[in-house]
Write an enzyme that holds these catalytic residues in place. Structure first.
Site, PDB file in Angstrom:
ATOM      1  N   CYS A 168      23.970-100.420 -68.635  1.00  0.00           N
ATOM      2  CA  CYS A 168      24.133 -99.807 -67.313  1.00  0.00           C
ATOM      3  C   CYS A 168      24.870 -98.465 -67.410  1.00  0.00           C
ATOM      4  O   CYS A 168      24.358 -97.551 -68.028  1.00  0.00           O
ATOM      5  CB  CYS A 168      24.815-100.784 -66.348  1.00  0.00           C
ATOM      6  SG  CYS A 168      24.629-100.282 -64.620  1.00  0.00           S
TER       7      CYS A 168
ATOM      8  N   HIS B 173      21.222-105.159 -66.388  1.00  0.00           N
ATOM      9  CA  HIS B 173      22.311-105.992 -66.914  1.00  0.00           C
ATOM     10  C   HIS B 173      21.724-107.221 -67.596  1.00  0.00           C
ATOM     11  O   HIS B 173      21.408-108.207 -66.914  1.00  0.00           O
ATOM     12  CB  HIS B 173      23.230-106.432 -65.775  1.00  0.00           C
ATOM     13  CG  HIS B 173      24.089-105.341 -65.237  1.00  0.00           C
ATOM     14  ND1 HIS B 173      25.314-105.031 -65.779  1.00  0.00           N
ATOM     15  CD2 HIS B 173      23.891-104.463 -64.236  1.00  0.00           C
ATOM     16  CE1 HIS B 173      25.847-104.018 -65.118  1.00  0.00           C
ATOM     17  NE2 HIS B 173      25.009-103.648 -64.175  1.00  0.00           N
TER      18      HIS B 173
ATOM     19  N   GLU C 227      23.250-109.403 -69.207  1.00  0.00           N
ATOM     20  CA  GLU C 227      24.178-110.534 -69.024  1.00  0.00           C
ATOM     21  C   GLU C 227      24.028-111.178 -67.653  1.00  0.00           C
ATOM     22  O   GLU C 227      24.622-112.219 -67.381  1.00  0.00           O
ATOM     23  CB  GLU C 227      25.623-110.066 -69.262  1.00  0.00           C
ATOM     24  CG  GLU C 227      26.261-109.260 -68.145  1.00  0.00           C
ATOM     25  CD  GLU C 227      25.862-107.790 -68.095  1.00  0.00           C
ATOM     26  OE1 GLU C 227      24.873-107.401 -68.762  1.00  0.00           O
ATOM     27  OE2 GLU C 227      26.524-107.025 -67.364  1.00  0.00           O
TER      28      GLU C 227
END
Lengths: 253, 217
Positions: B84, B194, B196
């Site tokens: 990001c 993202h 994650e």
């Protein structure tokens, strides 16, 4: 292919336990927010929202532990709301693994709080929750304290102000529809969605899967939030996504 | 080869714990640290440059803490991944905050989506670009192992990367227009989304990064 509309199941949590009776088959402990979050993740939820409904000082530590536990095994965005009043509340939740916090009455009491929070943590993690009631033809006002206390603030003007103060997203609940199962207030959603350039999450009133579709098509919502229809396994999130996709809405399935 | 240790660089910009938790989840045997300490970071065999928030603050902290020197050291010797804003710090320049010079690890700029963004049907698109969008694989890369072409990942951003050298763009996404969602050169890779927060596909991508030697061995 394009950006998908989102489905966000919402858990109401009181002192570490899911309330409003979640009734899942095949879950060991239906009151455990971690188990419920895991289940929604498996079903394909796009995000999870968790509201601390009592939000007392004593409950705060329990909530932080719950967030830590969920963030350790559920890898989709997690929004935490209820009792977010100070920058320290936000910092604790983000450090515990939340991705966004939802600010409700604290924004009404002191709008600058939203500005400070957005500057400190970034607009992407600041959701402003708006509880609105219809008070006349094409007119909605903000209410606090679960819809009991009127503020005299116009909901559409408030949404525009919150965007300018740095809100990254708006969680819009119709207090007229909440709990009715009659569908979202799509007029309200459309008015607010058209008035701001940030995403709007429609909430309050979902009783059928078609209501979710209507929230996007008629209300112009970017995401739809629901609690009871998923908790009681009336519908799975997968079914909801298939229904919305069949109606021509871009979904992640 | 799986990573024995990975450092998530902590330069004070928000929630790094999600990335650390996801890395630990996909590779329980790997030592995951969140650190701003030069020696600790450079001791690890993989490095992640994460970040949320605005670019001026990010670059300000990166310079104040000397993280830019740590990153330029790391990219000489080990696999490095930006996420990001961490990706955006790797370009030459960003339009955000009236213009900020960045680290220039990739040639190119970071641009604003604008307030009048529209899709092919002319529908107005909101900014930030927030949610799950399709990423198309433009080049083969170890980071794509076991990930379907067109898979959806979770994005939250108002500024996007435009590479000068399109051969370095290995993943593309469209929001109003196509933009570079995953960039790579040598032992460096970076994603605008993202991983994650991108469920199974994102976890697979993080696992692929930890399994990647960066072509250095």
């Amino acid at each position: 292919m394009a950006l998908a509309k989102r489905i966000i199941p919402c858990l109401d949590v009181d002192n570490g336990r899911v309330v409003k009776g979640v009734n899942f088959v095949g879950i060991r402990d239906a009151g455990d927010p971690v188990e419920v979050a895991r289940r929604y993740n498996t079903e394909g939820a796009d995000e999870i929202c968790m509201l601390d409904i009592t939000a007392t000082h004593e409950n705060r530590d329990t909530m932080v532990h719950t967030v830590e536990a969920i963030a350790g095994e559920v890898f989709i965005p997690l929004t935490i709301g209820g009792g977010i009043r100070e920058l320290e509340d936000i910092r604790r939740m983000l450090n515990a693994g939340a991705d966004k916090v939802s600010i409700n009455s604290a924004a009404v009491f002191r709008p600058e709080f939203v500005k400070e929070a957005s500057q400190k943590f970034g607009a992407q993690c600041i959701v402003v929750a708006i509880d609105a009631k219809n008070v006349g033809p094409e007119k909605w006002e903000i209410f606090t304290h679960g819809g009991r206390k009127e503020t005299g603030i116009d909901a559409i003007e408030w949404a525009i102000k919150m965007e300018s103060f740095g809100a990254g997203e708006i969680l819009l609940t119709s207090m007229d529809r909440d709990g009715t199962k009659n569908g979202f207030d799509n007029d309200l959603t459309r008015r607010i969605s058209d008035a701001v350039n940030i995403p709007v999450i429609a909430s309050g009133g979902v009783g059928t899967l078609d209501h979710l579709t209507d929230g996007v098509k008629e209300g112009g919502a970017d995401a739809v939030l629901a609690a009871s229809i998923f908790h009681f396994q009336e519908y799975t999130i997968q079914e909801a996504k298939e229904t919305m996709r069949s109606a021509g809405i871009e979904m992640r399935v | 080869m799986t990573s024995r240790s990975v450092a998530v660089i902590d330069y004070g910009m928000g929630n790094l714990h999600s990335a650390a938790k996801a890395l630990q989840h996909v590779s329980p045997e790997t030592k995951v640290i969140v650190s701003a300490n030069k020696d600790e970071i450079l001791e690890c065999d993989h490095v992640i440059v994460p970040g949320v928030g605005a670019i001026r603050d990010c670059m300000g902290e990166i310079k104040r803490l000397g993280i830019d020197a740590v990153i330029s050291q790391a990219i000489k010797t080990k696999p490095v991944m930006g996420i990001c804003i961490g990706m955006q710090t790797m370009l030459n320049f960003s339009e955000e905050n009236d213009g900020v010079h960045c680290m220039g690890i990739f040639e190119g700029e970071v641009r604003y989506f604008g307030t009048d963004l529209r899709d092919e049907q002319g529908e107005h698109l909101k900014v930030p670009h927030m949610g799950w969008n399709n990423v198309y694989q433009r080049e083969d890369h170890p980071i794509w192992n076991n990930i379907a072409d067109g898979e959806r990942f979770y994005f939250v951003h108002s500024y996007y990367v435009e590479l000068a050298n399109q051969a370095q763009s290995i993943g593309s996404c469209t929001y109003g227009h196509p933009f570079d969602a995953v960039v790579a050169r040598d032992n460096i890779v970076a994603t605008q989304f993202h991983p994650e927060k991108s469920a199974d596909a994102g976890l697979q991508l993080l696992k692929n990064f930890l399994d990647w030697d960066g072509g250095l061995s």
